[in-house]
Design a protein around this motif. Structure first.
Motif, PDB file in Angstrom:
ATOM      1  N   ASP B 137       0.883  -1.161   0.000  1.00 38.49           N
ATOM      2  CA  ASP B 137       0.000   0.000   0.000  1.00 38.49           C
ATOM      3  C   ASP B 137       0.925   1.217   0.000  1.00 38.49           C
ATOM      4  O   ASP B 137       1.896   1.242   0.762  1.00 38.49           O
ATOM      5  CB  ASP B 137      -0.875  -0.022   1.253  1.00 38.49           C
ATOM      6  N   LEU B 138       0.650   2.193  -0.855  1.00 36.16           N
ATOM      7  CA  LEU B 138       1.590   3.315  -0.978  1.00 36.16           C
ATOM      8  C   LEU B 138       1.878   3.957   0.377  1.00 36.16           C
ATOM      9  O   LEU B 138       3.038   4.211   0.722  1.00 36.16           O
ATOM     10  CB  LEU B 138       1.043   4.347  -1.971  1.00 36.16           C
ATOM     11  N   GLY B 139       0.830   4.186   1.141  1.00 30.72           N
ATOM     12  CA  GLY B 139       1.009   4.799   2.451  1.00 30.72           C
ATOM     13  C   GLY B 139       1.849   3.922   3.373  1.00 30.72           C
ATOM     14  O   GLY B 139       2.767   4.398   4.047  1.00 30.72           O
ATOM     15  N   GLU B 140       1.535   2.627   3.396  1.00 33.05           N
ATOM     16  CA  GLU B 140       2.283   1.706   4.263  1.00 33.05           C
ATOM     17  C   GLU B 140       3.740   1.582   3.805  1.00 33.05           C
ATOM     18  O   GLU B 140       4.653   1.401   4.619  1.00 33.05           O
ATOM     19  CB  GLU B 140       1.625   0.319   4.264  1.00 33.05           C
ATOM     20  N   THR B 149       5.186   3.982  12.138  1.00 32.65           N
ATOM     21  CA  THR B 149       3.981   3.172  12.214  1.00 32.65           C
ATOM     22  C   THR B 149       2.828   3.991  11.647  1.00 32.65           C
ATOM     23  O   THR B 149       2.879   5.218  11.640  1.00 32.65           O
ATOM     24  CB  THR B 149       3.654   2.797  13.678  1.00 32.65           C
ATOM     25  N   PRO B 150       1.780   3.302  11.158  1.00 35.56           N
ATOM     26  CA  PRO B 150       0.646   4.035  10.583  1.00 35.56           C
ATOM     27  C   PRO B 150      -0.042   4.913  11.626  1.00 35.56           C
ATOM     28  O   PRO B 150      -0.096   4.545  12.797  1.00 35.56           O
ATOM     29  CB  PRO B 150      -0.301   2.939  10.098  1.00 35.56           C
ATOM     30  N   SER B 151      -0.558   6.071  11.196  1.00 28.95           N
ATOM     31  CA  SER B 151      -1.208   6.953  12.159  1.00 28.95           C
ATOM     32  C   SER B 151      -2.698   7.086  11.885  1.00 28.95           C
ATOM     33  O   SER B 151      -3.381   7.873  12.522  1.00 28.95           O
ATOM     34  CB  SER B 151      -0.554   8.334  12.156  1.00 28.95           C
ATOM     35  N   HIS B 152      -3.207   6.313  10.928  1.00 27.24           N
ATOM     36  CA  HIS B 152      -4.635   6.362  10.606  1.00 27.24           C
ATOM     37  C   HIS B 152      -4.988   5.004  10.019  1.00 27.24           C
ATOM     38  O   HIS B 152      -4.190   4.421   9.291  1.00 27.24           O
ATOM     39  CB  HIS B 152      -4.889   7.481   9.595  1.00 27.24           C
ATOM     40  N   ILE B 153      -6.183   4.504  10.335  1.00 25.58           N
ATOM     41  CA  ILE B 153      -6.569   3.169   9.877  1.00 25.58           C
ATOM     42  C   ILE B 153      -6.611   3.098   8.358  1.00 25.58           C
ATOM     43  O   ILE B 153      -6.199   2.123   7.755  1.00 25.58           O
ATOM     44  CB  ILE B 153      -7.958   2.791  10.457  1.00 25.58           C
ATOM     45  N   VAL B 154      -7.147   4.138   7.742  1.00 25.79           N
ATOM     46  CA  VAL B 154      -7.356   4.106   6.300  1.00 25.79           C
ATOM     47  C   VAL B 154      -6.233   4.828   5.551  1.00 25.79           C
ATOM     48  O   VAL B 154      -5.782   4.382   4.501  1.00 25.79           O
ATOM     49  CB  VAL B 154      -8.728   4.738   5.943  1.00 25.79           C
ATOM     50  N   ALA B 155      -5.792   5.935   6.085  1.00 27.51           N
ATOM     51  CA  ALA B 155      -4.739   6.731   5.450  1.00 27.51           C
ATOM     52  C   ALA B 155      -3.512   6.737   6.364  1.00 27.51           C
ATOM     53  O   ALA B 155      -3.317   7.658   7.139  1.00 27.51           O
ATOM     54  CB  ALA B 155      -5.236   8.155   5.209  1.00 27.51           C
ATOM     55  N   PRO B 156      -2.685   5.684   6.273  1.00 29.77           N
ATOM     56  CA  PRO B 156      -1.633   5.481   7.281  1.00 29.77           C
ATOM     57  C   PRO B 156      -0.602   6.609   7.353  1.00 29.77           C
ATOM     58  O   PRO B 156       0.057   6.782   8.376  1.00 29.77           O
ATOM     59  CB  PRO B 156      -0.967   4.168   6.837  1.00 29.77           C
ATOM     60  N   VAL B 157      -0.477   7.379   6.270  1.00 32.21           N
ATOM     61  CA  VAL B 157       0.598   8.358   6.227  1.00 32.21           C
ATOM     62  C   VAL B 157       0.039   9.781   6.255  1.00 32.21           C
ATOM     63  O   VAL B 157       0.681  10.733   5.851  1.00 32.21           O
ATOM     64  CB  VAL B 157       1.500   8.049   4.997  1.00 32.21           C
ATOM     65  N   ILE B 158      -1.147   9.882   6.812  1.00 34.44           N
ATOM     66  CA  ILE B 158      -1.889  11.142   6.900  1.00 34.44           C
ATOM     67  C   ILE B 158      -1.069  12.238   7.596  1.00 34.44           C
ATOM     68  O   ILE B 158      -1.257  13.427   7.367  1.00 34.44           O
ATOM     69  CB  ILE B 158      -3.213  10.865   7.655  1.00 34.44           C
ATOM     70  N   VAL B 336      -1.638   0.652  17.625  1.00 36.34           N
ATOM     71  CA  VAL B 336      -2.060   0.489  16.238  1.00 36.34           C
ATOM     72  C   VAL B 336      -3.307   1.290  15.897  1.00 36.34           C
ATOM     73  O   VAL B 336      -3.413   1.907  14.838  1.00 36.34           O
ATOM     74  CB  VAL B 336      -2.351  -1.009  15.973  1.00 36.34           C
ATOM     75  N   TYR B 337      -4.280   1.263  16.794  1.00 38.02           N
ATOM     76  CA  TYR B 337      -5.559   1.890  16.521  1.00 38.02           C
ATOM     77  C   TYR B 337      -5.630   3.233  17.238  1.00 38.02           C
ATOM     78  O   TYR B 337      -5.321   3.321  18.424  1.00 38.02           O
ATOM     79  CB  TYR B 337      -6.709   0.986  16.983  1.00 38.02           C
TER      80      TYR B 337
END
Lengths: 213, 474
Positions: B137-140, B149-158, B336-337
């Motif tokens: 996933d581009l963001g991941e 680490t991801p900072s959003h469930i849907v848009a990890p690189v927000i 994570v969440y």
């Protein structure tokens, strides 16, 4: 005790939650549609598909659609494609041969254009559904930059709910026999970089629908 | 993944001090929330609300029958040719993945987005075991490059600006300078394409499992989810046990509400229904598909007053609606969440004592419940968790003393009257804007005007009114 057994045992030992939630009496379709005549569905499908950034070209005949396809191929001499019997374009094999266009192996990631038919189209969201199967490799609608999908107006159903109801009523076994059922709604996209919408993330950057009567 | 939820206060303090991050998060959440609202209003407010209740019922009905539906889903997936494994915790889930990878002598693993895999820290396990793991996933992928680490469930690189991502691509991948998001995406596409073609195993999450058909459901806008589940010969999906739904009809409702809630789309670009490995004579598709059903704390939540939290379909709309998330972003939540759903399930999944600040990371404004496509009562659960914190002795001393004092005063009419009198006169001697120079209320009153006390108490007003009424009576 295996993990399976212990997880299920824990769940079964728990008091079932939400016993007081009543069933839904009148299920709603997500998109309200009042006009279900074929011509209205066709117009609805085209409008929604275009909103998703698909190109839709209405073709008068198979010959017309083949001409459109050749124009989209431009100077390309290689094409990814479903087996031709799965594409509703009689005369396509001859036309491709005449133009000197060969069908590449489905895993060839260097080919620019992929050609498929479709299995069902959904008017409510401008989506189409692709069933995988012999002669219908998944990579054809995935690897190329441009996905050309050939459909007939008769393949349009009102919405996902109607499709699901039909599958459940008639062919749920057929559905289960299909390894991958894919609902496509426009070209591949991302907005991961600063929320800017970019088409063509990993899959096709463009989807061109050729619609036969 | 390491849980740093107890560092919430210091993490959110430093988050607020990074204006680029705050601006990026505010812009992204506001635009996503606006698109979500438009998508739910298309056919009117009443219809949008009816759909929400329909989706809520579908999820709750599935949870009510969860053990039976899991057994049905397992049997039907197996009949479809999908192998089903169970994992009671993250360690067992990771072990299953390692075993499969070793059986096939795997070298390169391509992964599409899976929150469960983040939850159990799968990448670290696989990398330690010597496997090459690529987030696709581009963001991941950006997160993986940056070691974050991801900072959003849907848009990890927000949380990252375009310039930050550009610098990262230039430094780590040798990309030529560009300010164009499309060009940056194309650059990443070429890099990741090589990874897909070389991968011999794909790992994905799962959005739903349909029990009646034995189907694994995945959504992806970018198409990486399709690559990961179509190109490599082995596909392993990690799915939480709560993800099962009953029928294909439920899927039709939920999948459309998921897209509307997450990004305001009418449908995600690719909604994939996977019924098993490639069939005879099929050209392409994995030869082996394994679904790992992961518990990791979920059955405990199931048997509690928080079972509602398991209805979540991970759309991220509560994050986009939350004023707290908007101000601090996702990392401050420490695990994570994030956002309201994270504030509820982090303590539930990792232990209340490991996430004591999170139930307080909310103003209880209620927006999260209103936008939830399955109507989860997050404010109710946040309040209940606060109650649990106090009961378990996790309330700060000052707070406990304050509450004890309040209880004492409220129980005695004499004390109550005295304190009221003292407050009325005390507030008159406070400086301009009634700031309190010292004590625990000092910080609070720094940015707020302490309300002025009314000249008369309710008791006095009432007594007057009663007297007045007496006069009017004949």
């Amino acid at each position: 005790m295996s993990s399976r057994e212990s997880i299920l045992k824990n769940l079964k030992a728990a008091r079932s939650p939400f016993v007081d939630v009543p069933p839904v009496e009148n299920r709603r379709e997500v998109v309200l549609q009042d006009d279900l005549r074929p011509e209205a569905l066709r117009a609805h499908f085209i409008k929604e598909a275009e909103k998703l950034s698909c190109q839709v070209t209405i073709c008068a005949s198979a010959a017309d659609a083949i001409e459109q396809l050749l124009a989209l191929l431009g100077d390309d001499r290689l094409l990814l494609s479903w087996d031709l019997p799965h594409i509703p374009l009689p005369g396509l094999a001859e036309a491709l041969e005449h133009a000197g266009i060969k069908i590449a192996a489905p895993a060839d990631a260097a080919v620019r254009v992929g050609l498929t038919g479709i299995d069902v189209a959904l008017a409510s969201t401008g989506s189409f559904i692709l069933f995988s199967g012999p002669g219908k490799p998944r990579a054809v609608s995935l690897l190329p930059d441009l996905h050309v999908a050939v459909m007939t107006a008769g393949q349009i159903v009102p919405n996902l709910e109607t499709w699901s109801a039909t599958e459940r009523a008639n062919q749920i076994e057929d559905f289960r026999q299909t390894s991958s059922v894919l609902i496509v709604s426009g070209p591949s996209r991302t907005a991961d970089i600063a929320m800017q919408l970019v088409l063509g993330a990993h899959g096709p950057a463009a989807v061109h629908i050729l619609m036969l009567p | 993944m390491t849980n740093k939820a107890n560092e919430f206060a210091s993490a959110s303090r430093s988050a607020i001090q990074t204006p680029e991050m705050v601006a990026a998060v505010a812009f992204a959440t506001n635009s996503a929330a606006a698109k979500r609202n438009i998508a739910f209003e298309v056919n009117g407010t009443e219809h949008g609300e009816a759909l929400r209740q329909q989706a809520a019922e579908a999820r709750r009905r599935a949870l009510r029958k969860l053990p039976e539906l899991l057994e049905q889903a397992e049997a039907r997936m197996q009949a479809n040719g999908i192998e089903v494994l169970w994992a009671k915790d993250g360690e067992e889930a990771s072990q299953h993945v390692l075993n499969i990878a070793r059986q096939h002598n795997i070298k390169h693993i391509a992964k599409s987005k899976s929150m469960v895999s983040e939850e159990i820290g799968l990448n670290a396990v696989l990398e330690t075991a010597g496997f090459d793991v690529l987030e696709t996933d581009l963001g991941e992928y950006i997160i993986q490059l940056a070691g974050e680490t991801p900072s959003h469930i849907v848009a990890p690189v927000i949380h990252k600006s375009k310039a930050e991502i550009r610098d990262l691509f230039m430094e780590r991948l040798g990309m030529a300078y560009t300010d164009d998001a499309a060009e940056m995406t194309r650059f990443a596409r070429r890099h990741l394409r090589e990874g897909f073609l070389k991968a011999d195993m794909g790992i994905s999450g799962g959005n739903f499992i349909i029990a009646e058909t034995g189907t694994l459901c995945l959504v992806t806008n970018e198409g990486n989810g399709r690559m990961v589940t179509s190109l490599p010969p082995v596909h392993v999906a990690l799915v939480g046990i709560e993800k099962v739904i009953e029928t294909l009809d439920d899927y039709a409702t939920l999948i459309q509400l998921l897209a509307r809630s997450a990004t305001g789309q009418v449908m995600s670009v690719y909604a994939n229904l996977i019924n098993g490995p490639r069939r005879t004579a099929e050209d392409g598709g994995p030869e082996r598909v394994v679904v790992i059903l992961v518990d990791n704390g979920r059955s405990k939540i199931y048997n509690s007053t928080y079972a509602e939290a398991l209805a979540c379909i991970r759309c991220g709309s509560c994050l986009n609606a939350c004023p707290v998330y908007e101000a601090i972003g996702g990392h401050a939540y420490g695990w994570v969440y994030s956002g309201p759903i994270g504030a509820v399930i982090t303590p539930l999944l990792t232990g209340l004592e490991n996430a004591t600040p999170l139930p307080h990371a909310s103003s209880l404004c209620g927006k999260c419940k209103v936008v939830c496509p399955v109507d989860i009562d997050l404010p109710r659960m946040l309040l209940d968790l606060r109650h649990d914190l106090v009961a378990a002795g996790h309330a700060p001393l000052l707070w406990r003393m304050g509450l004890r004092g309040w209880a004492m005063v409220s129980r005695s009419p004499l004390l109550f009257g005295l304190v009221g009198w003292a407050a009325k006169w005390g507030s008159k001697v406070l400086p301009k804007h009634r700031t309190i120079p010292v004590g625990p209320l000092g910080g609070w009153s720094k940015s707020r005007d302490l309300p002025e006390f009314a000249p008369e108490t309710f008791h006095q007003l009432w007594a007057k009114r009663e007297k007045g009424n007496d006069h009017e009576q004949p």
